[in-house]
Design a protein around this motif. Structure first.
Motif, PDB file in Angstrom:
ATOM      1  N   GLY A 567     -10.051  -7.943  -0.347  1.00  0.00           N
ATOM      2  CA  GLY A 567     -11.371  -7.636   0.185  1.00  0.00           C
ATOM      3  C   GLY A 567     -11.382  -6.626   1.301  1.00  0.00           C
ATOM      4  O   GLY A 567     -12.456  -6.174   1.723  1.00  0.00           O
ATOM      5  N   GLN A 568     -10.216  -6.254   1.795  1.00  0.00           N
ATOM      6  CA  GLN A 568     -10.130  -5.296   2.899  1.00  0.00           C
ATOM      7  C   GLN A 568      -9.926  -3.891   2.346  1.00  0.00           C
ATOM      8  O   GLN A 568      -8.953  -3.631   1.648  1.00  0.00           O
ATOM      9  N   PRO A 569     -10.840  -2.924   2.655  1.00  0.00           N
ATOM     10  CA  PRO A 569     -10.705  -1.555   2.126  1.00  0.00           C
ATOM     11  C   PRO A 569      -9.431  -0.888   2.641  1.00  0.00           C
ATOM     12  O   PRO A 569      -8.994  -1.127   3.768  1.00  0.00           O
ATOM     13  N   LEU A 570      -8.853  -0.049   1.810  1.00  0.00           N
ATOM     14  CA  LEU A 570      -7.621   0.652   2.143  1.00  0.00           C
ATOM     15  C   LEU A 570      -7.910   2.135   2.293  1.00  0.00           C
ATOM     16  O   LEU A 570      -8.573   2.741   1.441  1.00  0.00           O
ATOM     17  N   THR A 613      -1.459  -4.039   6.541  1.00  0.00           N
ATOM     18  CA  THR A 613      -1.763  -2.615   6.410  1.00  0.00           C
ATOM     19  C   THR A 613      -1.317  -1.823   7.635  1.00  0.00           C
ATOM     20  O   THR A 613      -1.365  -0.590   7.624  1.00  0.00           O
ATOM     21  N   ASP A 614      -0.891  -2.519   8.682  1.00  0.00           N
ATOM     22  CA  ASP A 614      -0.440  -1.854   9.903  1.00  0.00           C
ATOM     23  C   ASP A 614       0.833  -1.063   9.596  1.00  0.00           C
ATOM     24  O   ASP A 614       1.853  -1.641   9.191  1.00  0.00           O
ATOM     25  N   PRO A 615       0.840   0.263   9.806  1.00  0.00           N
ATOM     26  CA  PRO A 615       2.014   1.086   9.466  1.00  0.00           C
ATOM     27  C   PRO A 615       3.292   0.640  10.165  1.00  0.00           C
ATOM     28  O   PRO A 615       4.373   0.687   9.578  1.00  0.00           O
ATOM     29  N   ASP A 616       3.172   0.197  11.424  1.00  0.00           N
ATOM     30  CA  ASP A 616       4.369  -0.223  12.161  1.00  0.00           C
ATOM     31  C   ASP A 616       4.959  -1.498  11.580  1.00  0.00           C
ATOM     32  O   ASP A 616       6.184  -1.645  11.508  1.00  0.00           O
ATOM     33  N   VAL A 617       4.083  -2.433  11.171  1.00  0.00           N
ATOM     34  CA  VAL A 617       4.576  -3.677  10.566  1.00  0.00           C
ATOM     35  C   VAL A 617       5.154  -3.396   9.185  1.00  0.00           C
ATOM     36  O   VAL A 617       6.184  -3.948   8.794  1.00  0.00           O
ATOM     37  N   LEU A 618       4.507  -2.497   8.441  1.00  0.00           N
ATOM     38  CA  LEU A 618       4.977  -2.178   7.095  1.00  0.00           C
ATOM     39  C   LEU A 618       6.367  -1.548   7.098  1.00  0.00           C
ATOM     40  O   LEU A 618       7.129  -1.708   6.139  1.00  0.00           O
ATOM     41  N   SER A 659      -1.759 -10.061  -1.637  1.00  0.00           N
ATOM     42  CA  SER A 659      -1.618 -11.031  -2.730  1.00  0.00           C
ATOM     43  C   SER A 659      -2.610 -10.783  -3.862  1.00  0.00           C
ATOM     44  O   SER A 659      -2.483 -11.397  -4.920  1.00  0.00           O
ATOM     45  N   GLN A 660      -3.602  -9.921  -3.653  1.00  0.00           N
ATOM     46  CA  GLN A 660      -4.505  -9.545  -4.738  1.00  0.00           C
ATOM     47  C   GLN A 660      -5.154  -8.198  -4.423  1.00  0.00           C
ATOM     48  O   GLN A 660      -5.328  -7.838  -3.265  1.00  0.00           O
ATOM     49  N   LEU A 661      -5.482  -7.474  -5.479  1.00  0.00           N
ATOM     50  CA  LEU A 661      -6.029  -6.127  -5.324  1.00  0.00           C
ATOM     51  C   LEU A 661      -7.248  -5.939  -6.207  1.00  0.00           C
ATOM     52  O   LEU A 661      -7.331  -6.510  -7.304  1.00  0.00           O
ATOM     53  N   THR A 662      -8.170  -5.101  -5.725  1.00  0.00           N
ATOM     54  CA  THR A 662      -9.287  -4.633  -6.531  1.00  0.00           C
ATOM     55  C   THR A 662      -9.311  -3.109  -6.437  1.00  0.00           C
ATOM     56  O   THR A 662      -9.314  -2.546  -5.335  1.00  0.00           O
ATOM     57  N   ILE A 663      -9.295  -2.454  -7.595  1.00  0.00           N
ATOM     58  CA  ILE A 663      -9.301  -0.985  -7.648  1.00  0.00           C
ATOM     59  C   ILE A 663     -10.534  -0.543  -8.422  1.00  0.00           C
ATOM     60  O   ILE A 663     -10.766  -1.008  -9.544  1.00  0.00           O
ATOM     61  N   ARG A 664     -11.325   0.356  -7.827  1.00  0.00           N
ATOM     62  CA  ARG A 664     -12.506   0.898  -8.495  1.00  0.00           C
ATOM     63  C   ARG A 664     -12.306   2.396  -8.711  1.00  0.00           C
ATOM     64  O   ARG A 664     -11.967   3.112  -7.762  1.00  0.00           O
TER      65      ARG A 664
END
Length: 709
Positions: A567-570, A613-618, A659-664
């Protein structure tokens, strides 16, 4: 011989000889090219070329090659009168050409025998005269010569068959006599491609070229010749001359027991062997053909020592993998309340568990890795019980899973590419088994990304399969995530390619890499002959990747799609031309586009429902195919992908873990799942966790080097 090239081309076509023959019949599209006493009797050179083009489904056929084959069929007429008629008609007999190629096609021997009979039964009276039979035999000899047989030896065998068929010396043969004689002639059945035995205990013969002295187990004479000198049973390695195979040879080892009181009673199955070895009982040397070998434990004994040693069989070094015959009960009627399964040869089988073993259920895709699949299939039929080795071309994984469904502790070996492994995992889901079996992979395909991640390697190199079996014993189980993908078009009426899979095992991607894969796939479907080797495939892929780099068909990808992680936009960079969603740390045949990571010592791992999504954590987030999470990576183009593949760059751009993705998507875009591409109109894609599969992780390879002990 020139027909080797035709055989390779035929592997890419779908038509059969009988389909092409209809085109030359009266009223057919190619009937004008026939001449002689009936429509299509003889075909001229142009008609012969059209026959080959139609049969092989190619648009162009080399003229020089066509002339060579045409002259070949004209020059090998079985008798002088036929040769004179061929020269008078100016062509070749179409029936001879059709008969020859039909013998080399895939198919059942009975079907081939019936087709050849009807092909030469011109008047349809159900009889062939001696001249017509001679023409069929001539084509059989040609086919045998192509396959590397000792043609002189086969000619004697076929002549003996003809004498046996024509018992009343009438000079004619009926269809019933023809089928009966052919189906009881072992060398002819081998020539016609018999692969599945009609009864238990029947040998499965293959022509073999022996590179060291070998002896016939029937007549005890040496197998002589420069080419393939004799027949060898795939299962028990019993060897014979071609002409001796019709005599009273020993039966092959049984694959099941026919009485319930023999279940769980281990016993040796001795077969005569031409191998020189030491007797396991008296420890004295066994001379050639003076001993016997147990098919299951591989013990060797003198004839006189067979019953003085231990009578029970432990299945030898491969006992953990073999499903012995005393674990399988063959029955003709169903017992009350007992689950029986019908094997491909029609036997009703019940498998019972044997303590302390983990029988291996082997599935082989014969189309993977060129001819590797066929060779691996034969090798496993020898090493294990043939009842546990299945050709996926014959009904897929279902028959094998049904036979094993009573067992609780067994393993599966998938021999093929990643697509084969996915096919088997899907079949396990649908079979509703009592257990979730452990799956290992023997990589025979080209990409083999899943096999690489599980340490089974990027491709089978032809090494000893017993070493592979030892590695399976030493492997450990991991629970690999599998993901469900649901594609919903924005406009149901807008046509697009079918979505190849609804499960993701390896990866999903959209953009330039999928565009290259789609172009490659489309070209291979249209011109399969141009993609018949790994080297050609790589060169074509390089060409498509280069043109994609120049055309940039998927630039500004961020304007064409939107991604939400739980649910969080990327946020997507405008530089990206590809977005990959990863389940395993390998794609494109070995590229780790997520890259290596070292987990920090401090904070505890994020919960499953959290989105990173945090670049430093990733940067410090490791990829794990068992954590019920997907990784999202952005790639700037084919050049960057090439740099990652060659090691010039360590990874792509890490975007998220979720854990889940939505792509439009807002326009038609190329996509791929596990290497299978398609073109997708605007749609909404939901990716959610499905389940976990029990996969076997191979042990780490042994270190090698001068200073390693």
């Amino acid at each position: 011989m020139h027909t080797h090239r035709v055989k390779r081309m035929k592997n890419d076509s779908t038509l059969r000889v009988k389909d092409v023959m209809k085109e030359f019949e009266s009223g057919g599209r190619l009937s004008e090219h026939g001449s002689g006493s009936g429509s299509g009797e003889y075909v001229d050179k142009e008609g012969f070329g059209l026959f080959l083009k139609t049969y092989l489904e190619v648009e162009r056929f080399p003229e020089e090659f066509n002339q060579h084959l045409f002259r070949y069929f004209k020059s090998v007429e079985p008798d002088a009168s036929a040769k004179a008629q061929s020269q008078a008609e100016g062509g070749v007999l179409l029936r001879d050409v059709s008969c020859y190629f039909s013998l080399l096609e895939e198919g059942e021997p009975r079907e081939k025998l019936e087709f050849t009979f009807k092909l030469y039964d011109k008047d349809g009276n159900g009889h062939l005269d001696s001249a017509e039979v001679d023409r069929i035999v001539a084509q059989m000899m040609r086919a045998a010569d192509y396959l590397g047989w000792d043609v002189a030896e086969l000619k004697t065998v076929l002549k003996d068959m003809m004498k046996a068929i024509d018992m009343d010396d009438s000079g004619t043969v009926t269809l019933e006599e023809w089928l009966k004689g052919g189906m009881n002639n072992v060398p002819l059945l081998v020539l016609l491609g018999l692969k599945v035995p009609e009864r238990d205990g029947q040998h499965i013969w293959r022509l073999k070229n022996f590179n060291k002295p070998a002896y016939c187990c029937v007549c005890e004479n040496m197998l002589l010749g420069l080419r393939k000198q004799g027949l060898c049973c795939v299962r028990c390695k019993y060897t014979v001359h071609s002409q001796c195979s019709n005599k009273n040879s020993e039966l092959c080892a049984p694959t099941f027991v026919k009485a319930k009181h023999k279940l769980r009673v281990p016993s040796h199955d001795w077969i005569r062997s031409d191998r020189s070895s030491k007797c396991q009982v008296c420890q004295k040397k066994i001379k050639t053909l003076a001993g016997r070998r147990c098919v299951w434990c591989q013990q060797m004994r003198h004839e006189q020592c067979l019953y003085t040693g231990i009578s029970t069989c432990d299945c030898g070094p491969l006992k953990d993998h073999i499903l012995p015959p005393w674990a399988i009960y063959g029955h003709l009627e169903e017992a009350d309340g007992t689950l029986l399964n019908v094997a491909p040869d029609g036997n009703l089988l019940q498998v019972v568990p044997i303590p302390d073993i983990h029988p291996l259920l082997v599935f082989v895709n014969p189309k993977s890795g060129g001819n590797q699949g066929e060779r691996v299939l034969c090798k496993f039929q020898h090493l294990l019980n043939p009842r546990q080795v299945y050709n996926l071309s014959n009904g897929g994984p279902y028959p094998g899973l049904q036979i094993f469904r009573n067992l609780r502790d067994y393993r599966i070996l998938a021999c093929g590419g990643d697509g084969t492994a996915g096919w088997i995992l899907d079949a396990i889901d649908k079979a509703d088994l009592r257990v979730n079996p452990q799956v290992a992979i023997l990589p025979l395909g080209t990409g083999n990304d899943l096999a690489r991640c599980l340490r089974w390697g990027g491709g089978y190199d032809g090494s000893d399969l017993t070493e592979i079996l030892k590695r399976i014993e030493a492997s450990r189980v991991i629970r690999m995530d599998r993901w469900k993908i649901r594609v919903t078009p924005n406009d149901p009426d807008q046509e697009g390619d079918p979505v190849p899979y609804h499960i993701i095992n390896n990866y999903f991607s959209v953009g330039s890499d999928a565009s290259v894969a789609h172009r490659f796939h489309s070209m291979r479907e249209k011109y399969p002959r141009k993609f018949n080797s790994r080297m050609k495939n790589k060169l074509w892929y390089l060409e498509f990747a280069t043109s994609e780099t120049i055309s940039s068909s998927c630039k500004n990808l961020s304007e064409c799609l939107a991604i939400e992680c739980c649910g969080q936009p990327l946020n997507l960079s405008a530089a990206f031309s590809c977005v990959a969603v990863l389940n395993i740390p390998s794609m494109y045949g070995g590229s780790n586009v997520w890259g290596e990571s070292t987990a920090p010592d401090g904070p505890s791992p994020a919960r499953r429902d959290e989105v990173i999504t945090d670049p430093d954590v990733l940067k410090t987030t490791a990829q794990d195919m068992t954590d019920k999470r997907l990784e999202v990576v952005g790639l700037e183009g084919m050049i960057e992908m090439g740099q990652i593949y060659t090691g010039l760059k360590s990874a792509g751009h890490r975007l998220a873990q979720a854990s889940q993705l939505t792509i439009r998507t807002f326009k038609a875009l190329p996509m791929q799942i596990d290497g299978e591409p398609w073109m997708q109109p605007p749609c909404t894609i939901h990716i959610t966790h499905k389940n976990q599969a029990n996969m076997l992780m191979a042990p780490p390879p042994k270190p090698s080097g001068f200073f390693q002990v």
